[in-house]
Scaffold this motif. Sequence first.
Motif, short mmCIF file in Angstrom:
data_model
loop_
_atom_site.label_atom_id
_atom_site.label_comp_id
_atom_site.label_asym_id
_atom_site.label_seq_id
_atom_site.Cartn_x
_atom_site.Cartn_y
_atom_site.Cartn_z
N ARG A 52 -56.21 -44.77 -34.98
CA ARG A 52 -55.85 -44.35 -33.89
C ARG A 52 -56.10 -43.03 -33.90
NH1 ARG A 52 -49.62 -44.15 -32.19
NH2 ARG A 52 -48.84 -43.12 -33.86
N PRO A 53 -56.60 -42.32 -32.57
CA PRO A 53 -56.83 -41.09 -32.57
C PRO A 53 -55.48 -40.35 -31.83
CG PRO A 53 -57.78 -41.97 -30.64
CD PRO A 53 -57.25 -43.19 -31.60
N PHE A 54 -55.06 -39.10 -32.23
CA PHE A 54 -54.39 -38.45 -31.44
C PHE A 54 -54.95 -37.48 -30.45
CE2 PHE A 54 -50.58 -38.07 -35.10
CZ PHE A 54 -50.41 -39.17 -34.67
N SER A 55 -54.62 -37.26 -29.23
CA SER A 55 -55.56 -36.55 -27.96
C SER A 55 -54.94 -35.50 -27.62
CB SER A 55 -56.06 -37.73 -27.26
OG SER A 55 -56.65 -38.69 -27.70
N VAL A 56 -55.63 -34.40 -27.21
CA VAL A 56 -55.12 -33.57 -26.16
C VAL A 56 -55.60 -33.87 -24.96
CG1 VAL A 56 -54.99 -31.04 -26.03
CG2 VAL A 56 -55.69 -31.77 -28.07
N ILE A 57 -54.54 -33.62 -23.89
CA ILE A 57 -54.83 -33.92 -22.50
C ILE A 57 -54.23 -32.67 -21.57
CG2 ILE A 57 -54.71 -36.50 -22.88
CD1 ILE A 57 -51.89 -36.22 -21.38
N TRP A 58 -55.23 -32.68 -20.54
CA TRP A 58 -54.87 -31.70 -19.38
C TRP A 58 -55.32 -32.24 -18.10
CZ3 TRP A 58 -58.26 -30.59 -23.17
CH2 TRP A 58 -59.46 -30.03 -22.92
N LYS A 59 -54.81 -31.78 -17.01
CA LYS A 59 -55.03 -32.24 -15.75
C LYS A 59 -56.64 -31.66 -15.34
CE LYS A 59 -53.54 -32.27 -10.91
NZ LYS A 59 -52.58 -31.60 -10.14
N LYS A 60 -57.41 -32.48 -14.95
CA LYS A 60 -58.85 -32.26 -14.36
C LYS A 60 -58.76 -31.16 -13.31
CE LYS A 60 -61.38 -36.51 -15.52
NZ LYS A 60 -62.00 -37.57 -15.20
N GLY A 61 -59.62 -29.88 -13.51
CA GLY A 61 -59.71 -29.22 -12.67
C GLY A 61 -58.73 -27.90 -12.68
N GLN A 62 -57.81 -28.32 -13.54
CA GLN A 62 -56.58 -27.05 -14.02
C GLN A 62 -57.22 -25.86 -14.27
OE1 GLN A 62 -53.88 -28.70 -16.68
NE2 GLN A 62 -53.11 -26.74 -17.15
N PHE A 63 -56.67 -24.80 -13.84
CA PHE A 63 -56.72 -23.46 -14.04
C PHE A 63 -56.25 -23.21 -15.62
CE2 PHE A 63 -55.21 -19.13 -15.17
CZ PHE A 63 -56.50 -18.47 -15.08
N GLN A 64 -57.34 -22.84 -16.63
CA GLN A 64 -56.89 -22.58 -18.05
C GLN A 64 -56.62 -21.24 -18.58
OE1 GLN A 64 -59.29 -24.71 -20.81
NE2 GLN A 64 -59.67 -26.39 -19.32
N THR A 65 -55.34 -20.91 -18.66
CA THR A 65 -55.29 -19.71 -19.12
C THR A 65 -55.90 -19.48 -20.71
OG1 THR A 65 -53.14 -20.41 -20.30
CG2 THR A 65 -53.02 -19.65 -18.37
N ARG A 66 -55.93 -18.02 -21.02
CA ARG A 66 -56.50 -17.86 -22.29
C ARG A 66 -55.44 -18.72 -23.48
NH1 ARG A 66 -58.76 -13.40 -25.07
NH2 ARG A 66 -59.25 -13.99 -27.04
N ALA A 67 -54.11 -18.41 -23.35
CA ALA A 67 -53.29 -19.16 -24.33
C ALA A 67 -53.74 -20.63 -24.27
CB ALA A 67 -51.94 -18.85 -23.98
N MET A 68 -53.81 -21.11 -23.21
CA MET A 68 -54.02 -22.67 -23.40
C MET A 68 -55.46 -22.92 -23.79
SD MET A 68 -54.53 -25.34 -20.10
CE MET A 68 -55.48 -27.08 -20.13
N LYS A 69 -56.39 -22.31 -23.58
CA LYS A 69 -57.80 -22.32 -24.28
C LYS A 69 -57.61 -22.23 -25.67
CE LYS A 69 -60.50 -20.69 -20.48
NZ LYS A 69 -61.46 -19.77 -19.95
N GLU A 70 -56.95 -20.99 -26.04
CA GLU A 70 -56.76 -20.88 -27.65
C GLU A 70 -56.10 -22.14 -28.44
OE1 GLU A 70 -58.25 -18.71 -29.34
OE2 GLU A 70 -58.82 -17.22 -27.93
N PHE A 71 -55.01 -22.66 -27.63
CA PHE A 71 -54.14 -23.68 -28.38
C PHE A 71 -55.15 -24.91 -28.42
CE2 PHE A 71 -51.61 -27.55 -27.89
CZ PHE A 71 -50.67 -27.14 -28.67
#
Length: 307
Positions: free
Chosen positions: A265-284
């Motif tokens: 099974r996969p482990f997945s990263v999720i976030w809300k569509k259209g969400q503003f992505q901070t640099r910290a979030m992008k790097e994570f």
Amino acid sequence: MQIQLLVFVTVVEKKNFSRAAESLNMTQPAVSQQIHSLEDHYGVKLFERNSKRVELTRAGEILHDYAVQILNLHQEARQAINDLVGLVTGKLMIGASLTIGEYVLPRLLAVFTRQFPDVEVAVSIGNTEVIADNALNSRIDVGLVEGPVNPANLMITPFLEDEMVLIVPSRHRLASVDTAETSDLSNETFIVREVGSGTRYVVEEVFRTLEFHPKREIQFGSTQAIKEAVEAGLGVAFISKWSIQKEIQLGTLSAVRVKGHSFPRPFSVIWKKGQFQTRAMKEFVNLTGSSDFLTALEKGSFPSPLE
């Protein structure tokens, strides 16, 4: 105006001037003064006050919606400017389902915080349904889940391959074998997670694949509790391979495959569509798929006889 809006939103959230003042590290008179200034600015009454709590007027309800948007936009603007000059700062709110939160996320954060020490990280743990709901309602920036989620309003990116394996106590009759027949499981009590858990969903898929239904189940609310129940001889369980490395090394549990079957099974990263992505979030998010993280995960885990 920004401080007035921040005070206003905090009073709404706390429903009390004293608790808002404590949260903001201000005096209650200073909070009251900011609210009065805001009411004078708009020429309306924002709160109905009584001895125990405050309630929004209709004008207050309208202003609250805009105030939240304004404060969020201000934070996004500040973060975008920091991103432009190459600073990775701010707060990152991460949600993780229980298996990931207990056994994978700590190693991921160990790498992330070394690389980006100025990011303030907050973590919440829940089952997959809870984490997906928190992502949809913007209570977290990014989630890590082990079960399927509705893709309608979420971005979903697999980042790590997991496998469900059967665990038995070290003195169990199956502990000394590499593979078991499905028929060997017929009289076993199975220790399972609660409904809504990603692990529970996958285990039910395992049972369907094996065309098998346990005669008896005992439900626990965490992976750690399941492992301890199996060690105590209450039953057997299907569980993530990433969660049993220490127990395999110590010899308190044995891992067994079912003949002719594997359950990845996969482990997945999720976030809300259209969400503003901070640099910290992008790097994570980028780090979840990096070799740095995979190396840290492998170094931090004990060798498994199933590998």
